[in-house]
Design a protein around this motif. Structure first.
Motif, short mmCIF file in Angstrom:
data_model
loop_
_atom_site.label_atom_id
_atom_site.label_comp_id
_atom_site.label_asym_id
_atom_site.label_seq_id
_atom_site.Cartn_x
_atom_site.Cartn_y
_atom_site.Cartn_z
N GLN A 122 46.21 9.94 -17.59
CA GLN A 122 47.31 10.80 -17.20
C GLN A 122 47.03 12.23 -17.66
O GLN A 122 46.57 12.45 -18.78
CB GLN A 122 48.62 10.31 -17.82
N GLY A 123 47.26 13.19 -16.77
CA GLY A 123 47.06 14.59 -17.09
C GLY A 123 45.68 15.13 -16.72
O GLY A 123 45.42 16.32 -16.87
N THR A 124 44.80 14.27 -16.22
CA THR A 124 43.46 14.70 -15.81
C THR A 124 43.57 15.69 -14.65
O THR A 124 44.26 15.42 -13.67
CB THR A 124 42.61 13.50 -15.36
N VAL A 125 42.92 16.83 -14.76
CA VAL A 125 42.88 17.81 -13.68
C VAL A 125 41.68 17.46 -12.80
O VAL A 125 40.54 17.43 -13.27
CB VAL A 125 42.75 19.25 -14.22
N LEU A 126 41.94 17.17 -11.54
CA LEU A 126 40.88 16.76 -10.62
C LEU A 126 40.13 17.95 -10.04
O LEU A 126 38.94 17.86 -9.78
CB LEU A 126 41.45 15.89 -9.51
N SER A 127 40.82 19.03 -9.78
CA SER A 127 40.16 20.23 -9.27
C SER A 127 41.08 21.43 -9.42
O SER A 127 42.29 21.28 -9.57
CB SER A 127 39.75 20.06 -7.81
N ASP A 128 40.47 22.58 -9.39
CA ASP A 128 41.21 23.84 -9.43
C ASP A 128 41.04 24.53 -8.08
O ASP A 128 40.08 24.27 -7.36
CB ASP A 128 40.68 24.73 -10.55
N PRO A 129 41.98 25.42 -7.72
CA PRO A 129 41.89 26.11 -6.43
C PRO A 129 40.55 26.81 -6.25
O PRO A 129 40.02 27.41 -7.18
CB PRO A 129 43.04 27.13 -6.50
N GLY A 130 39.99 26.67 -5.05
CA GLY A 130 38.75 27.34 -4.72
C GLY A 130 37.49 26.59 -5.10
O GLY A 130 36.40 27.00 -4.73
N GLU A 131 37.60 25.50 -5.85
CA GLU A 131 36.42 24.73 -6.23
C GLU A 131 36.00 23.80 -5.09
O GLU A 131 36.83 23.32 -4.33
CB GLU A 131 36.68 23.92 -7.50
N ARG A 132 34.71 23.55 -5.01
CA ARG A 132 34.13 22.72 -3.96
C ARG A 132 34.44 21.24 -4.18
O ARG A 132 34.31 20.72 -5.28
CB ARG A 132 32.63 22.92 -3.95
N VAL A 133 34.85 20.55 -3.13
CA VAL A 133 35.12 19.11 -3.19
C VAL A 133 33.79 18.36 -3.16
O VAL A 133 32.96 18.59 -2.29
CB VAL A 133 36.01 18.66 -2.00
N GLU A 134 33.58 17.48 -4.14
CA GLU A 134 32.35 16.71 -4.22
C GLU A 134 32.59 15.21 -4.13
O GLU A 134 31.66 14.47 -3.81
CB GLU A 134 31.60 17.05 -5.50
N ASP A 135 33.77 14.75 -4.47
CA ASP A 135 34.10 13.32 -4.44
C ASP A 135 35.43 13.11 -3.74
O ASP A 135 36.26 14.01 -3.67
CB ASP A 135 34.22 12.76 -5.86
N ILE A 136 35.61 11.91 -3.25
CA ILE A 136 36.87 11.51 -2.63
C ILE A 136 37.42 10.33 -3.41
O ILE A 136 36.70 9.39 -3.73
CB ILE A 136 36.65 11.09 -1.15
N LEU A 137 38.72 10.38 -3.73
CA LEU A 137 39.38 9.28 -4.43
C LEU A 137 40.26 8.52 -3.45
O LEU A 137 41.04 9.12 -2.72
CB LEU A 137 40.26 9.81 -5.57
#
Length: 82
Positions: free
Chosen positions: A33-48
């Motif tokens: 809980q609380g894990t940040v998966l990505s920030d704005p503007g960052e490249r997507v590398e994985d799909i959940l």
């Protein structure tokens, strides 16, 4: 990842031939809980493909207040960073 059935509704709805294409790339990931998966503007590398729990999509307002834009569960597919 086991050979199904999948708890994620997107994966469960796939045709067997389509699921076979994805199967080699699927692996279980446990997030705290609380894990940040990505920030704005960052490249997507994985799909959940969410199987249990919820993911919140949030933004920070100009005054610093956090705003939840969406809550996603096992019906969802979410892009995130590795």
């Amino acid at each position: 990842m086991a050979a199904g059935p999948y708890m994620n509704l997107f994966l469960a709805a796939l045709a067997p031939k389509d699921l076979e294409i994805l199967r080699p790339f699927l692996k279980p990931v446990e997030l705290r809980q609380g894990t940040v998966l990505s920030d704005p503007g960052e490249r997507v590398e994985d799909i959940l493909f969410i199987e249990t729990g919820m993911i919140s999509i949030t933004t920070t307002m100009e005054d610093g207040a956090a705003l939840e834009l969406a809550s996603l569960g096992r019906e969802a597919v979410v892009g995130c960073l590795a």
